[in-house]
Design an enzyme around this catalytic site. Structure first.
Site, PDB file in Angstrom:
ATOM      1  CE  LYS A 173      -3.398   2.703   2.540  1.00 25.59           C
ATOM      2  NZ  LYS A 173      -4.363   2.850   3.629  1.00 25.59           N
ATOM      3  CD  GLU A 218      -6.544   8.829   9.679  1.00 22.38           C
ATOM      4  OE1 GLU A 218      -6.803   9.240   8.539  1.00 22.38           O
ATOM      5  OE2 GLU A 218      -6.001   7.738   9.900  1.00 22.38           O
ATOM      6  CD  GLU A 261      -7.536   2.074  -0.163  1.00 25.09           C
ATOM      7  OE1 GLU A 261      -8.141   1.875  -1.204  1.00 25.09           O
ATOM      8  OE2 GLU A 261      -7.487   3.194   0.398  1.00 25.09           O
ATOM      9  CD  GLU A 395     -10.264   7.923  -2.135  1.00 23.81           C
ATOM     10  OE1 GLU A 395     -10.558   6.899  -2.779  1.00 23.81           O
ATOM     11  OE2 GLU A 395      -9.554   7.920  -1.114  1.00 23.81           O
TER      12      GLU A 395
END
Ligand code: ISJ
Length: 410
Positions: A173, A218, A261, A395
């Site tokens: 990733k 976050e 992910e 995105e």
């Protein structure tokens, strides 16, 4: 010889925290260009003035910052009638994403106003003006956009190359980002941007430290005594015409690509935090729905085995695979190669620390670095072998929306 202790005593900075009348934190910020803030749904901290400042860079930036803050706190004369996290001395923090280049900054305001569980307080550090004149809020009348260091066409190409590397088995990733420059007709009022973000995104942490302004969903780490917690996000969808929110959420929860992910992000956080904890639990994933995007979200909570400061923990966990990748070192190397831009403090830890080493660090997402009448916006996407470059470009566009709308006053 007898004068030495006296002169040392005179040098000690006086810190005083006392109860304050409740009010709108962001509305207190006096200065359009030096806002200090960490506010979520009306609670948090704002600050103004500058009692002390540290700028550091390099791989040991967290350790240097931690040492500096401990030393600073050791020379204070603190009178704190509240004794809650965020009362007493506070430094606002914004760390660079990368070991190099980029400066990290700690700013100790002269005045901090905090609010937590309905209780509000005011702290002075040295000689702060607790009732400053608040400059009127100003909004730009035009906002024009220009390419940043990594224009969107090159970003798409970087994503394509990264996906090819992952399909070749080089790594699992990587998170690639790009930037966009907004130019306005007058010097930007950071408070205008902050207030717009806070109004639209009350579930995010609206922050401003040294010109980096944003609202992140976050939470990298929060330390409250022996308890540490984190909100890990990875895996994203965004509103599509003709698809209900429920359908979007269900698709996200069953998307193998997004779950993969997410898994990398959780694992990276849990593995780096676990050595400091006696207990740890993970709850999730569930869907966190925001006006512009929805994310897979998990909460991690742990009990610390020893008194380790927030900055020390931050050093261990940054960058998680939510903004770096897996394996971490391969991913950060690839980010440097393929982005070829300086992320600055975007995607780095941002927040605050108090005199006990408690505090909160978010991940600096959905943000812009504001300098005069220019803002440099950033957005990135987690990529795995299955990612489609065109979808990732969409995105990133959805993730820039909050900042664009806040700048434009929409
Ligand atoms: C990198 C960003 O966001 C991160 C990447 C996500 C993803 O790829 O799904 C989701 C949330 C964040 O952890 C950003 O907003 O710039």
């Amino acid at each position: 010889m007898t004068s030495a202790p006296t002169s040392r005593a005179r040098q000690r900075i006086r810190v005083r925290s006392r109860q304050d009348a409740a009010g709108d934190l962001l509305g207190l910020l006096p200065d359009p260009e030096h806002a200090l803030a960490w506010v979520r749904d009306g609670s948090g901290l704002v600050g103004w003035g500058e009692a002390a400042r540290l700028e550091v860079s390099g791989p040991d930036r967290f350790a240097q910052a931690d040492k500096w803050w401990r030393e600073f706190c050791a020379h204070l004369d603190v009178d704190d009638e509240l004794g809650v996290p965020g009362s007493g001395p506070v430094a606002f923090i914004s760390m660079a994403f990368a070991d190099s280049p980029g400066d990290s900054v700690l700013i100790v305001p002269e005045v901090v106003v905090g609010r937590r569980n309905g209780q509000q307080w005011i702290t002075t550090i040295g000689a702060g003006d607790t009732d400053p004149e608040v400059a009127p809020l100003s909004r730009p009348s035009t906002v024009r956009y220009a390419n940043g260091q990594l224009p969107v066409t090159q970003y798409r190409e970087a994503v394509r190359k990264a996906v090819a590397r992952m399909r070749g088995g080089e790594l699992d990733k990587v998170v690639l980002a790009h930037d966009l420059v907004a130019v306005t007709d007058r010097r930007l009022d950071q408070r205008f941007v902050l207030q717009g973000l806070a109004r639209r995104y009350p579930e995010c942490w609206a922050y401003a430290v040294d010109g980096l302004v944003g609202a992140t969903p976050e939470l990298l780490l929060r330390r409250t005594g022996a308890v540490v917690d984190s909100r890990v996000l990875a895996g994203t969808t965004w509103p599509h015409d003709g698809v209900s929110d429920e359908e979007l959420a269900a698709a996200l929860m069953s998307s193998e690509k997004n779950l993969e992910e997410h898994d990398y992000a959780i694992t990276s956080l849990a593995e780096t935090l676990r050595p400091f904890c006696t207990t740890m639990s993970v709850e999730g994933p569930s869907v966190l729905r925001l006006p512009n995007v929805s994310h897979l979200s998990s909460d991690v909570i742990g009990t610390l085995s020893s008194s380790v400061s927030l900055l020390h923990l931050g050093e261990a966990v940054h960058p998680t695979a939510a903004v770096g990748g897996t394996p971490r070192l391969d991913a950060t190397t690839l980010i440097g190669q393929l982005e070829g831009m300086d992320r600055g403090r975007y995607a780095g830890p941002v927040g605050w620390i108090d005199g006990n080493g408690d505090g909160e660090l978010g991940i600096a997402l959905r943000c812009a670095q504001i300098t005069g009448s220019t803002a440099r916006l950033f957005a990135g996407c987690g990529l795995v072998a299955d990612s489609d470059p065109d979808i990732e470009v969409q995105e990133a566009h959805a993730k820039m929306r909050p900042m664009r709308e806040a700048l434009e006053g929409l």
